[in-house]
Scaffold this motif. Structure first.
Motif, PDB file in Angstrom:
ATOM      1  N   ARG A  38     -22.461  86.359  -2.289  1.00  0.00           N
ATOM      2  CA  ARG A  38     -23.879  86.083  -2.153  1.00  0.00           C
ATOM      3  C   ARG A  38     -24.292  85.335  -1.032  1.00  0.00           C
ATOM      4  O   ARG A  38     -23.254  84.628  -0.407  1.00  0.00           O
ATOM      5  N   GLN A  39     -25.352  85.374  -0.853  1.00  0.00           N
ATOM      6  CA  GLN A  39     -25.986  84.732   0.496  1.00  0.00           C
ATOM      7  C   GLN A  39     -27.446  84.333   0.179  1.00  0.00           C
ATOM      8  O   GLN A  39     -28.304  84.861  -0.231  1.00  0.00           O
ATOM      9  N   ALA A  40     -27.534  82.748  -0.042  1.00  0.00           N
ATOM     10  CA  ALA A  40     -28.552  82.316  -0.199  1.00  0.00           C
ATOM     11  C   ALA A  40     -29.589  82.104   1.167  1.00  0.00           C
ATOM     12  O   ALA A  40     -28.869  82.216   2.291  1.00  0.00           O
ATOM     13  N   PRO A  41     -30.759  81.918   0.866  1.00  0.00           N
ATOM     14  CA  PRO A  41     -31.641  81.874   2.224  1.00  0.00           C
ATOM     15  C   PRO A  41     -30.975  80.780   3.135  1.00  0.00           C
ATOM     16  O   PRO A  41     -30.774  79.637   2.819  1.00  0.00           O
ATOM     17  N   GLY A  42     -30.880  80.970   4.544  1.00  0.00           N
ATOM     18  CA  GLY A  42     -30.345  79.986   5.488  1.00  0.00           C
ATOM     19  C   GLY A  42     -28.922  79.359   5.274  1.00  0.00           C
ATOM     20  O   GLY A  42     -28.617  78.600   5.985  1.00  0.00           O
ATOM     21  N   LYS A  43     -27.911  80.106   4.495  1.00  0.00           N
ATOM     22  CA  LYS A  43     -26.661  79.734   4.237  1.00  0.00           C
ATOM     23  C   LYS A  43     -25.893  80.777   4.555  1.00  0.00           C
ATOM     24  O   LYS A  43     -26.133  82.098   4.735  1.00  0.00           O
ATOM     25  N   GLY A  44     -24.527  80.685   4.566  1.00  0.00           N
ATOM     26  CA  GLY A  44     -23.569  81.384   4.824  1.00  0.00           C
ATOM     27  C   GLY A  44     -23.312  82.322   3.688  1.00  0.00           C
ATOM     28  O   GLY A  44     -23.861  82.029   2.373  1.00  0.00           O
ATOM     29  N   VAL A  45     -22.380  83.194   3.783  1.00  0.00           N
ATOM     30  CA  VAL A  45     -21.917  84.184   2.712  1.00  0.00           C
ATOM     31  C   VAL A  45     -20.959  83.670   1.682  1.00  0.00           C
ATOM     32  O   VAL A  45     -19.955  82.862   2.354  1.00  0.00           O
ATOM     33  N   GLU A  46     -20.950  83.542   0.596  1.00  0.00           N
ATOM     34  CA  GLU A  46     -20.255  82.662  -0.246  1.00  0.00           C
ATOM     35  C   GLU A  46     -19.760  83.639  -1.314  1.00  0.00           C
ATOM     36  O   GLU A  46     -20.276  84.531  -2.080  1.00  0.00           O
ATOM     37  N   TRP A  47     -18.318  83.682  -1.432  1.00  0.00           N
ATOM     38  CA  TRP A  47     -17.493  84.486  -2.568  1.00  0.00           C
ATOM     39  C   TRP A  47     -17.851  84.098  -3.983  1.00  0.00           C
ATOM     40  O   TRP A  47     -17.753  82.905  -4.106  1.00  0.00           O
ATOM     41  N   VAL A  48     -18.102  84.968  -4.832  1.00  0.00           N
ATOM     42  CA  VAL A  48     -18.541  84.861  -6.237  1.00  0.00           C
ATOM     43  C   VAL A  48     -17.325  85.144  -7.103  1.00  0.00           C
ATOM     44  O   VAL A  48     -16.998  84.316  -8.056  1.00  0.00           O
ATOM     45  N   SER A  49     -16.816  86.315  -6.989  1.00  0.00           N
ATOM     46  CA  SER A  49     -15.861  86.637  -7.811  1.00  0.00           C
ATOM     47  C   SER A  49     -15.267  88.018  -7.529  1.00  0.00           C
ATOM     48  O   SER A  49     -15.889  88.872  -6.671  1.00  0.00           O
ATOM     49  N   THR A  50     -14.250  88.229  -8.013  1.00  0.00           N
ATOM     50  CA  THR A  50     -13.387  89.617  -7.563  1.00  0.00           C
ATOM     51  C   THR A  50     -12.660  90.050  -8.934  1.00  0.00           C
ATOM     52  O   THR A  50     -12.337  89.488  -9.819  1.00  0.00           O
ATOM     53  N   ASN A  51     -12.726  91.471  -9.141  1.00  0.00           N
ATOM     54  CA  ASN A  51     -11.935  92.136 -10.066  1.00  0.00           C
ATOM     55  C   ASN A  51     -11.030  93.025  -9.350  1.00  0.00           C
ATOM     56  O   ASN A  51     -11.258  93.894  -8.746  1.00  0.00           O
ATOM     57  N   SER A  52      -9.730  92.876  -9.549  1.00  0.00           N
ATOM     58  CA  SER A  52      -8.545  93.554  -8.918  1.00  0.00           C
ATOM     59  C   SER A  52      -8.350  94.950  -9.525  1.00  0.00           C
ATOM     60  O   SER A  52      -8.906  95.289 -10.659  1.00  0.00           O
ATOM     61  N   GLY A  53      -7.823  95.841  -8.757  1.00  0.00           N
ATOM     62  CA  GLY A  53      -7.531  97.189  -9.377  1.00  0.00           C
ATOM     63  C   GLY A  53      -6.732  97.081 -10.620  1.00  0.00           C
ATOM     64  O   GLY A  53      -6.784  98.090 -11.285  1.00  0.00           O
ATOM     65  N   ASP A  54      -6.006  95.986 -11.076  1.00  0.00           N
ATOM     66  CA  ASP A  54      -5.192  95.953 -12.150  1.00  0.00           C
ATOM     67  C   ASP A  54      -6.071  95.054 -13.224  1.00  0.00           C
ATOM     68  O   ASP A  54      -5.557  94.858 -14.100  1.00  0.00           O
ATOM     69  N   GLY A  55      -7.496  95.012 -12.780  1.00  0.00           N
ATOM     70  CA  GLY A  55      -8.168  94.196 -13.888  1.00  0.00           C
ATOM     71  C   GLY A  55      -8.156  92.688 -13.950  1.00  0.00           C
ATOM     72  O   GLY A  55      -8.863  92.195 -14.619  1.00  0.00           O
ATOM     73  N   THR A  56      -7.490  92.120 -13.187  1.00  0.00           N
ATOM     74  CA  THR A  56      -7.402  90.701 -13.144  1.00  0.00           C
ATOM     75  C   THR A  56      -8.723  90.096 -12.551  1.00  0.00           C
ATOM     76  O   THR A  56      -9.205  90.776 -11.626  1.00  0.00           O
ATOM     77  N   THR A  57      -9.258  89.083 -12.915  1.00  0.00           N
ATOM     78  CA  THR A  57     -10.394  88.513 -12.583  1.00  0.00           C
ATOM     79  C   THR A  57     -10.267  87.185 -12.032  1.00  0.00           C
ATOM     80  O   THR A  57      -9.451  86.496 -12.428  1.00  0.00           O
ATOM     81  N   TYR A  58     -11.140  86.795 -10.900  1.00  0.00           N
ATOM     82  CA  TYR A  58     -11.290  85.599 -10.235  1.00  0.00           C
ATOM     83  C   TYR A  58     -12.360  85.112 -10.014  1.00  0.00           C
ATOM     84  O   TYR A  58     -13.457  85.792  -9.697  1.00  0.00           O
TER      85      TYR A  58
END
Length: 121
Positions: A38-58
């Motif tokens: 996600r990218q908020a106004p005036g800010k850099g890109v922030e990682w939020v979440s990942t779903n890997s190919g094996d279904g593991t979530t972060y």
């Protein structure tokens, strides 16, 4: 060609919920980790979440316990269920295709155009 199309954003009050979707095409969806950033106004890109190919979530600490990432490999679609939204969650949410199956790769090689989420009373 690879296409990622996000939808589901909008205006919601603090404490509310939204469900984002990312429709993917042009590659073997199940074979790659997929992420939301996600990218908020005036800010850099922030990682939020990942779903890997094996279904593991972060999850980023800022959203852990409030957001849930999931994927439907039959529909080639990535989701982000966002609950207990806060004003600081306001941002453009972008779907990212990773370059690997099980590695968290928030940079990726393809990104969608994004969908706006605004949390305000």
């Amino acid at each position: 060609q690879v296409q990622l199309v996000e939808s589901g954003g909008g205006l919601v009050q603090p404490g509310g919920s939204l469900r984002l979707s990312c429709a993917a095409s042009g590659f073997t969806f199940r074979s790659y980790a997929m992420s939301w950033v996600r990218q908020a106004p005036g800010k850099g890109v922030e990682w939020v979440s990942t779903n890997s190919g094996d279904g593991t979530t972060y999850y980023a600490d800022s959203v852990k316990g409030r957001f849930t990432i999931s994927r439907d490999n039959a529909k080639n679609t990535l989701y982000l269920q966002m609950n207990s939204l806060k004003p600081e969650d306001t941002a453009v949410y972008i779907c990212v295709k990773g370059r690997y199956r099980t590695v968290v790769d928030a940079t990726g090689d393809y990104r969608g155009q994004g969908t706006q989420v605004t949390v305000s009373s």
